[in-house]
Design a protein around this motif. Structure first.
Motif, PDB file in Angstrom:
ATOM      1  N   MET A   1       0.753  -1.128   0.002  1.00 60.60           N
ATOM      2  CA  MET A   1       0.056   0.011   0.011  1.00 60.60           C
ATOM      3  C   MET A   1       0.817   1.306  -0.103  1.00 60.60           C
ATOM      4  O   MET A   1       1.840   1.318   0.756  1.00 60.60           O
ATOM      5  N   SER A   2       0.549   2.220  -0.830  1.00 61.14           N
ATOM      6  CA  SER A   2       1.463   3.345  -0.913  1.00 61.14           C
ATOM      7  C   SER A   2       1.032   4.476   0.217  1.00 61.14           C
ATOM      8  O   SER A   2      -0.359   4.418   0.370  1.00 61.14           O
ATOM      9  N   SER A   3       2.022   5.212   0.383  1.00 60.50           N
ATOM     10  CA  SER A   3       1.566   6.044   1.435  1.00 60.50           C
ATOM     11  C   SER A   3       1.089   7.416   0.809  1.00 60.50           C
ATOM     12  O   SER A   3       0.698   8.508   1.530  1.00 60.50           O
ATOM     13  N   GLY A   4       1.521   7.629  -0.147  1.00 59.51           N
ATOM     14  CA  GLY A   4       0.999   8.875  -1.020  1.00 59.51           C
ATOM     15  C   GLY A   4       1.788  10.085  -0.546  1.00 59.51           C
ATOM     16  O   GLY A   4       1.670  11.148  -1.141  1.00 59.51           O
ATOM     17  N   THR A   5       2.887   9.955   0.041  1.00 60.17           N
ATOM     18  CA  THR A   5       3.795  11.086   0.507  1.00 60.17           C
ATOM     19  C   THR A   5       4.821  11.229  -0.514  1.00 60.17           C
ATOM     20  O   THR A   5       5.613  12.267  -0.297  1.00 60.17           O
ATOM     21  N   GLY A   6       5.119  10.410  -1.492  1.00 60.44           N
ATOM     22  CA  GLY A   6       6.198  10.557  -2.559  1.00 60.44           C
ATOM     23  C   GLY A   6       7.204   9.942  -2.125  1.00 60.44           C
ATOM     24  O   GLY A   6       8.148   9.238  -2.874  1.00 60.44           O
ATOM     25  N   SER A   7       7.821   9.902  -0.744  1.00 58.33           N
ATOM     26  CA  SER A   7       8.890   9.316  -0.164  1.00 58.33           C
ATOM     27  C   SER A   7       8.790   8.094   0.275  1.00 58.33           C
ATOM     28  O   SER A   7       9.514   7.271   0.621  1.00 58.33           O
ATOM     29  N   GLY A   8       7.508   7.478   0.401  1.00 55.95           N
ATOM     30  CA  GLY A   8       7.214   6.080   0.968  1.00 55.95           C
ATOM     31  C   GLY A   8       7.142   6.243   2.474  1.00 55.95           C
ATOM     32  O   GLY A   8       6.977   5.190   3.366  1.00 55.95           O
ATOM     33  N   GLY A   9       7.207   7.438   3.170  1.00 58.00           N
ATOM     34  CA  GLY A   9       7.044   7.698   4.609  1.00 58.00           C
ATOM     35  C   GLY A   9       5.659   7.714   5.012  1.00 58.00           C
ATOM     36  O   GLY A   9       4.532   7.629   4.062  1.00 58.00           O
ATOM     37  N   HIS A  10       5.534   7.995   6.216  1.00 53.37           N
ATOM     38  CA  HIS A  10       3.874   8.260   6.681  1.00 53.37           C
ATOM     39  C   HIS A  10       3.523   9.672   6.316  1.00 53.37           C
ATOM     40  O   HIS A  10       4.230  10.534   6.421  1.00 53.37           O
ATOM     41  N   PRO A  11       2.069   9.814   6.159  1.00 53.21           N
ATOM     42  CA  PRO A  11       1.607  11.131   5.803  1.00 53.21           C
ATOM     43  C   PRO A  11       1.995  12.203   6.648  1.00 53.21           C
ATOM     44  O   PRO A  11       2.107  13.479   6.202  1.00 53.21           O
ATOM     45  N   THR A  12       2.148  11.826   7.855  1.00 53.63           N
ATOM     46  CA  THR A  12       2.543  12.972   8.920  1.00 53.63           C
ATOM     47  C   THR A  12       3.705  13.659   8.742  1.00 53.63           C
ATOM     48  O   THR A  12       4.187  14.617   9.072  1.00 53.63           O
ATOM     49  N   ASN A  13       4.679  12.854   8.012  1.00 53.81           N
ATOM     50  CA  ASN A  13       5.899  13.504   7.406  1.00 53.81           C
ATOM     51  C   ASN A  13       5.988  14.639   6.612  1.00 53.81           C
ATOM     52  O   ASN A  13       6.932  15.494   6.638  1.00 53.81           O
TER      53      ASN A  13
END
Length: 120
Positions: A1-13
């Motif tokens: 599942m992708s996080s959608g942040t572009g870098s693979g991190g958690h959205p809160t990043n």
């Protein structure tokens, strides 16, 4: 599942400590809705003291997210706030990170907020 942040991190990043603070987020969103906004309006709308608002404005101005314009309306001194292009970009990034966080929680069904339907 992708996080959608572009870098693979958690959205809160993707959340900005400068923008995410409740009052600064309020200042930026109100400023984005108009060409300029008077400081007195911000103070009243956000229910802040003059000193507290001044501190938040200083943080945003230092980060170059807003521009503060001082002048007069008739004989009365007035101060207006304008969101900068950098401020618009920072606000958009903040909203995108929040939307991704909401999307992720809807998808996982981990939210208990009544206005968010559970994931199926």
């Amino acid at each position: 599942m992708s996080s959608g942040t572009g870098s693979g991190g958690h959205p809160t990043n993707g959340l900005s400590d400068t923008v995410h603070q409740r009052n600064r987020l309020g200042i930026l969103t109100i400023a984005a809705e108009a060409e300029q906004v008077e400081v007195a309006y911000l103070r009243d709308a956000l229910e802040l003291t003059a000193g507290n608002l001044s501190r938040h404005l200083a943080v945003l101005e230092e980060a170059e997210l807003i521009r503060i314009d001082r002048g007069y309306h008739g004989r009365r001194p007035k101060t207006w706030i304008r969101i900068t292009e950098q401020g618009k970009a920072a606000l958009a990034a903040e909203i995108n990170a929040l939307e991704e966080l909401l999307r992720r929680h809807r998808e996982l069904g981990t939210t208990t907020m009544p206005h968010l339907p559970p994931a199926r």
